[in-house]
Design a protein around this motif. Structure first.
Motif, short mmCIF file in Angstrom:
data_model
loop_
_atom_site.label_atom_id
_atom_site.label_comp_id
_atom_site.label_asym_id
_atom_site.label_seq_id
_atom_site.Cartn_x
_atom_site.Cartn_y
_atom_site.Cartn_z
N VAL A 237 -66.27 53.90 64.94
CA VAL A 237 -65.55 55.17 64.84
C VAL A 237 -64.66 55.38 66.06
O VAL A 237 -63.51 55.78 65.95
CB VAL A 237 -66.54 56.35 64.70
CG1 VAL A 237 -65.80 57.67 64.62
CG2 VAL A 237 -67.41 56.15 63.48
N VAL A 238 -65.19 55.10 67.26
CA VAL A 238 -64.46 55.33 68.50
C VAL A 238 -63.62 54.13 68.90
O VAL A 238 -62.52 54.27 69.42
CB VAL A 238 -65.43 55.72 69.63
CG1 VAL A 238 -64.70 55.96 70.92
CG2 VAL A 238 -66.21 56.96 69.23
N ALA A 239 -64.13 52.93 68.70
CA ALA A 239 -63.41 51.71 69.06
C ALA A 239 -63.45 50.79 67.85
O ALA A 239 -64.38 50.01 67.67
CB ALA A 239 -64.04 51.06 70.29
N VAL A 240 -62.43 50.90 67.02
CA VAL A 240 -62.44 50.21 65.73
C VAL A 240 -62.06 48.75 65.90
O VAL A 240 -61.01 48.42 66.45
CB VAL A 240 -61.46 50.90 64.76
CG1 VAL A 240 -61.61 50.32 63.36
CG2 VAL A 240 -61.70 52.40 64.74
N THR A 241 -62.93 47.87 65.43
CA THR A 241 -62.70 46.43 65.60
C THR A 241 -62.01 45.85 64.36
O THR A 241 -62.00 46.45 63.29
CB THR A 241 -64.03 45.70 65.82
OG1 THR A 241 -64.90 45.97 64.71
CG2 THR A 241 -64.69 46.19 67.09
N GLN A 242 -61.45 44.66 64.55
CA GLN A 242 -60.86 43.94 63.43
C GLN A 242 -61.95 43.32 62.57
O GLN A 242 -63.04 42.99 63.07
CB GLN A 242 -59.93 42.84 63.94
CG GLN A 242 -58.64 43.34 64.59
CD GLN A 242 -57.81 42.20 65.11
OE1 GLN A 242 -58.12 41.62 66.14
NE2 GLN A 242 -56.74 41.87 64.40
N ALA A 309 -63.03 67.54 65.69
CA ALA A 309 -62.62 66.62 64.63
C ALA A 309 -63.62 65.48 64.47
O ALA A 309 -63.94 65.06 63.35
CB ALA A 309 -61.22 66.07 64.93
N PHE A 310 -64.12 65.00 65.60
CA PHE A 310 -65.11 63.93 65.57
C PHE A 310 -66.39 64.37 64.86
O PHE A 310 -66.95 63.63 64.04
CB PHE A 310 -65.44 63.52 67.00
CG PHE A 310 -65.18 62.07 67.28
CD1 PHE A 310 -64.44 61.30 66.40
CD2 PHE A 310 -65.68 61.46 68.42
CE1 PHE A 310 -64.19 59.98 66.65
CE2 PHE A 310 -65.44 60.14 68.67
CZ PHE A 310 -64.69 59.39 67.79
N GLY A 315 -69.89 64.04 60.48
CA GLY A 315 -70.72 64.79 59.55
C GLY A 315 -70.49 64.38 58.11
O GLY A 315 -71.45 64.20 57.34
N SER A 316 -69.23 64.20 57.74
CA SER A 316 -68.95 63.76 56.37
C SER A 316 -69.50 62.37 56.11
O SER A 316 -70.00 62.08 55.01
CB SER A 316 -67.43 63.79 56.14
OG SER A 316 -66.77 62.88 57.00
N PRO A 339 -75.28 60.62 66.87
CA PRO A 339 -73.82 60.63 66.92
C PRO A 339 -73.22 61.96 66.48
O PRO A 339 -72.17 62.37 66.98
CB PRO A 339 -73.42 59.50 65.97
CG PRO A 339 -74.58 58.60 65.95
CD PRO A 339 -75.78 59.49 66.07
N MET A 340 -73.90 62.64 65.55
CA MET A 340 -73.43 63.96 65.12
C MET A 340 -73.67 65.00 66.20
O MET A 340 -72.82 65.86 66.47
CB MET A 340 -74.17 64.35 63.83
CG MET A 340 -73.83 65.74 63.32
SD MET A 340 -72.19 65.77 62.60
CE MET A 340 -72.14 67.47 62.01
N LEU A 341 -74.81 64.90 66.88
CA LEU A 341 -75.16 65.88 67.90
C LEU A 341 -74.37 65.68 69.19
O LEU A 341 -74.14 66.64 69.93
CB LEU A 341 -76.66 65.82 68.19
CG LEU A 341 -77.60 66.29 67.07
CD1 LEU A 341 -79.05 66.06 67.46
CD2 LEU A 341 -77.35 67.75 66.74
N ALA A 342 -73.98 64.43 69.47
CA ALA A 342 -73.28 64.15 70.73
C ALA A 342 -71.99 64.95 70.86
O ALA A 342 -71.79 65.66 71.86
CB ALA A 342 -73.01 62.65 70.86
#
Length: 816
Positions: A237-242, A309-310, A315-316, A339-342
């Motif tokens: 989500v934060v660092a999207v890899t190939q 936004a994150f 959450g979705s 990750p949702m609570l962070a």
């Protein structure tokens, strides 16, 4: 250096030697073998004594390097604070207790059927970093409150991030080692409850560290070849890899046409654009962290929106994943709940600390940023659409103008997010690939650089009214020999609430450099208030070229100081050029008289063009001979000659040829001029050789007749009188810098020249509150003195310094 390190921390040095020797002999430095780990490392199925042997090995080269850095910092400081035996006891206790605490956590997770901890059963770990983390956290109990909080937060966040995202047994044991260190420190070293409110700047730093940690965690997971932590998936989500080639092949074989095309395009990205765009969210968070550290309101707002936004996005995703449970409730709660609570926790922290981030950019800065951003978007968009249409044959399939326009928004998305929008073509040729992959890279780098500069840059707000107020205070209260320099262009002004004290400063690279002593009767209160003002704006204050009185006053506030120059003062009360020590000065006066050269006073602004033109020519010749730009800050140039009250003394012959020029700045006390400070000095290269001695001596005699008390020949930067004191490390660095720069600017030659006038020496200091900021302060001072240094001149200066350093090292070696 090495000998000093051994004397300061013999235990740490000896342990590191054994650590690397054992690792090298057993081949563990290049990566420990399974057989070696099975016999020496600690784990769920290992003998109890391996908790001790595991401290002598590490898992790989990165572990050896990281542990060495950790112990060279923490171990050396701990031995200095606790002594060798107590340091060894604390390290061993942290390592043993932390290892068993971590082992207990793994076994508890196994009993609760937590998949992540179950996967660690049977694994082994080795490394003294477990005890090293604990040792550093124990050491924090002896640190000042400011550094205690910073080091604890940084260390705890580091090991926590490694545990949650990398997630192997050694990461868990490092975290438990840190917990053990906190327990040991709380039980043995805590002196009592000390409650101190966090300062404005400290709160900003702590919030910035929190934001930075939220960015670096996913990056750690992405960089790890085999991430195993419960939050490893959050890296996507934060660092999207190939995607991997195998995944792309499998998708295409499954006849998933749209997804196959998207993944193929994602995989086709070059290494650099893919890396930059994939790390974009993390880079944005790091830039925002720097803005928060500086107290910028725009960074607070952007971070709040980003985390909102994150939270919504995660959450979705959590709601979607929860429909297909394939793990225990505990695992789902941690893996997807944390990750949702962070971001929600970060949102709460931002809202609670909102008042600490109130440094607003001026309207012109906001307008400039958005205008530049809009122009960048328009220019890059036009380049992609029109340029892409011109080379449309380099795309597959060949796109139309409308297709390029419709594809434009996707150019600004990271490759990993391209599956959110339909893709119709890919780039094949060189120019097509350049437009396809680098349009977004260039745009986001521009935006991030703009946000970073907005965090760093100071926007001058001082007006002529503030400058006039500072001049009035200078005339009324006087000041040091450099007080007039506070009126020069480029300075801003801060005033105490009563308006009776002022500090002139300029912000260079987030360092607020002052010029001379504070003006006014209450210097300590002024420094304290100025420091609070700087903290509010996210700057680090630095008092430059202050006298011994100010230095003593600020040392009472906990500041440090180092000598940066030596002021040379001629007392005029009983001045007479008699005796052998004045022989050089009398010779210059006599030769000038024989050559028909006289000394004439003038003001540069009112001097005739024939004179000012010669002055400009002499100055230009001097600059050209140096090959480097004129220095500024506390060294005036042509512009400063026209200042109000500045007098120029010229050496002129019968043909009205100017052979030399000096400028003199007034020094006030109680509204009257009591002294003068030498500033500008230039001599015609083919003119009278004793011009400077003649002009200074003439000025001394004439100003003495006018009733002046003293002349200051100003301070020679990076030069000082040897008073027999043993210099500290920083002072030795400055002394060496002065020696290296001598062939270029001749500071020491200037200092020796001024000694001809038998002056009284007064040291000038640089005072600063935070030693950690010294590298930035050094950079700021050099940029203040050389604001117009270009790349070619910088290379020339560097080459001269290298040659000078080489010659000194060679000479020193021969002498030895």
């Amino acid at each position: 250096m090495i000998a000093k390190l051994f004397r300061a921390a013999p235990l740490t040095c000896a342990f590191l030697i054994v650590f690397w020797t054992v690792g090298t002999l057993t081949g563990a430095v290049g990566g420990a073998s399974d057989d070696l780990l099975a016999r020496t490392a600690f784990g769920t199925g290992s003998p109890w004594w391996t908790v001790l042997t595991s401290a002598l090995w590490s898992m790989d080269l990165l572990g050896y390097a990281g542990t060495t850095v950790l112990l060279l910092v923490g171990g050396v400081l701990a031995e200095r604070e606790f002594g060798a035996l107590r340091t060894a006891a604390i390290f061993l206790a942290s390592h043993v207790l932390g290892s068993f605490l971590g082992l207990g956590l793994v076994l508890l997770g196994r009993d609760l059927h937590w998949g992540w901890l179950e996967s660690l059963v049977g694994e082994v770990a080795a490394g003294p970093s477990i005890g090293g983390v604990g040792l550093v956290l124990v050491l924090t109990f002896r640190m000042p409150p400011l550094w205690r909080r910073r080091v604890r937060l940084l260390m705890i966040l580091s090991v926590l991030v490694l545990t949650l995202y990398s997630g192997w047994l050694e990461d868990v044991l490092r975290l438990s080692g840190g917990v053990a260190g906190l327990l040991i420190g709380a039980l043995l070293l805590r002196t009592g409850p000390v409650s101190r409110a966090r300062s404005l700047q400290e709160t900003r730093v702590l919030v910035a560290l929190l934001i930075a940690a939220s960015a670096l965690g996913p990056v750690v997971s992405m960089m790890s070849p085999y991430p195993n932590g419960p939050l490893w998936w959050f890296a996507d989500v934060v660092a999207v890899t190939q995607p991997l080639q195998d995944d792309v092949d499998a998708t295409c074989l499954a006849d998933m046409v749209e997804q196959c095309r998207t993944m193929t395009v994602q995989l086709s990205y070059g290494r650099f654009p893919a890396m930059v765009m994939s790390l974009l969210p993390a880079l944005l968070l790091l830039v925002l962290a720097e803005g928060l550290r500086r107290g910028r309101r725009f960074a607070w707002r952007t971070a709040l929106v980003f985390n909102l936004a994150f939270a919504a996005f995660i959450g979705s995703y959590v709601v979607y994943v929860a429909q297909f449970p394939d793990a225990s409730l505990l695992e789902l709660s941690v893996s997807f709940g944390v990750p949702m609570l962070a971001p929600l926790a970060i949102i709460v922290v931002l809202l609670v600390t909102r008042g600490h981030f109130d440094v607003r950019l001026p309207r012109r800065a906001v307008v400039k940023f958005w205008r530049f951003t809009a122009i960048s978007v328009a220019a890059l968009s036009a380049l992609y659409v029109f340029g892409g249409y011109l080379v449309r044959e380099e795309f597959t399939p060949e796109p139309s103008f409308g297709a390029l326009l419709a594809d434009l928004p996707t150019r600004f998305l990271p490759p990993g997010y391209l599956d959110l929008v339909p893709l119709r073509f890919a780039a094949d040729g060189f120019f097509g690939t350049l437009l396809f992959e680098y349009t977004g890279v260039v745009f986001w780098l521009i935006v991030l650089a703009g946000m970073l500069m907005a965090s760093w840059r100071a926007w001058p707000s001082s007006c002529e009214e503030s400058a006039e107020r500072a001049r009035d205070l200078m005339r009324r209260h006087g000041g040091s020999s450099l007080s007039y320099m506070t009126t020069w262009r480029g300075n801003q002004y801060w005033f105490t609430p009563d308006g009776e004290n002022a500090i002139a400063y300029r912000v260079v690279a987030t360092i607020a450099l002052t010029v001379g002593d504070p003006i006014g009767p209450a210097r300590v209160d002024a420094v304290r208030g100025f420091a609070e003002f700087c903290a509010h704006n996210g700057w680090t204050p630095c008092l430059y070229s202050v006298g011994a009185e100010t230095r003593t006053a600020v040392e009472g506030l906990g500041w440090s100081a180092v000598q940066v120059a030596e002021d040379t003062v001629i007392e005029l009360d009983e001045l007479s050029f008699t005796g052998k020590k004045w022989q050089d000065v009398r010779t210059a006066l006599n030769k000038a008289g024989k050559a028909g050269i006289t000394a004439e006073w003038c003001t540069y602004a009112d001097a005739p063009y024939a004179i000012t033109d010669q002055i400009r020519s002499i100055s230009a010749e001097w600059v050209a001979d140096k090959g480097l730009p004129e220095m500024g800050f506390t060294l005036g140039g042509l512009e400063e000659l026209a200042g109000d009250g500045v007098r120029c003394l010229l050496a002129i012959d019968a043909d009205r040829t100017v052979h030399g020029i000096t400028s003199w700045l007034p020094v006030y006390s109680d509204g009257e001029v009591v002294g003068w400070t030498l500033d500008f000095m230039r001599r015609r290269s083919d003119g009278f050789r004793g011009s400077m001695e003649f002009l200074i001596a003439s000025a001394a005699m004439e100003l003495q007749a006018e009733g002046a008390r003293f002349l200051s020949l100003s301070g020679a930067p990076l030069a000082r009188l040897d008073r027999g004191e043993r210099p500290r490390a920083l002072q030795r660095v400055l002394d060496f810098t002065g020696q290296v720069l001598e062939p270029v600017y001749g500071f020491r030659s200037l200092f020796a020249f001024k000694a001809k006038f038998q002056p009284t020496y007064q040291p000038m200091f640089m005072a600063y509150p935070d030693s950690a900021a010294l590298p930035r302060i050094a950079n700021a001072v050099s940029r203040a003195y050389l604001p117009h240094l270009n790349a070619r001149q910088g290379l020339r200066l560097a080459s001269k310094m290298i040659i000078r350093t080489r010659d000194r090292v060679t000479t020193h070696g021969r002498t030895r």
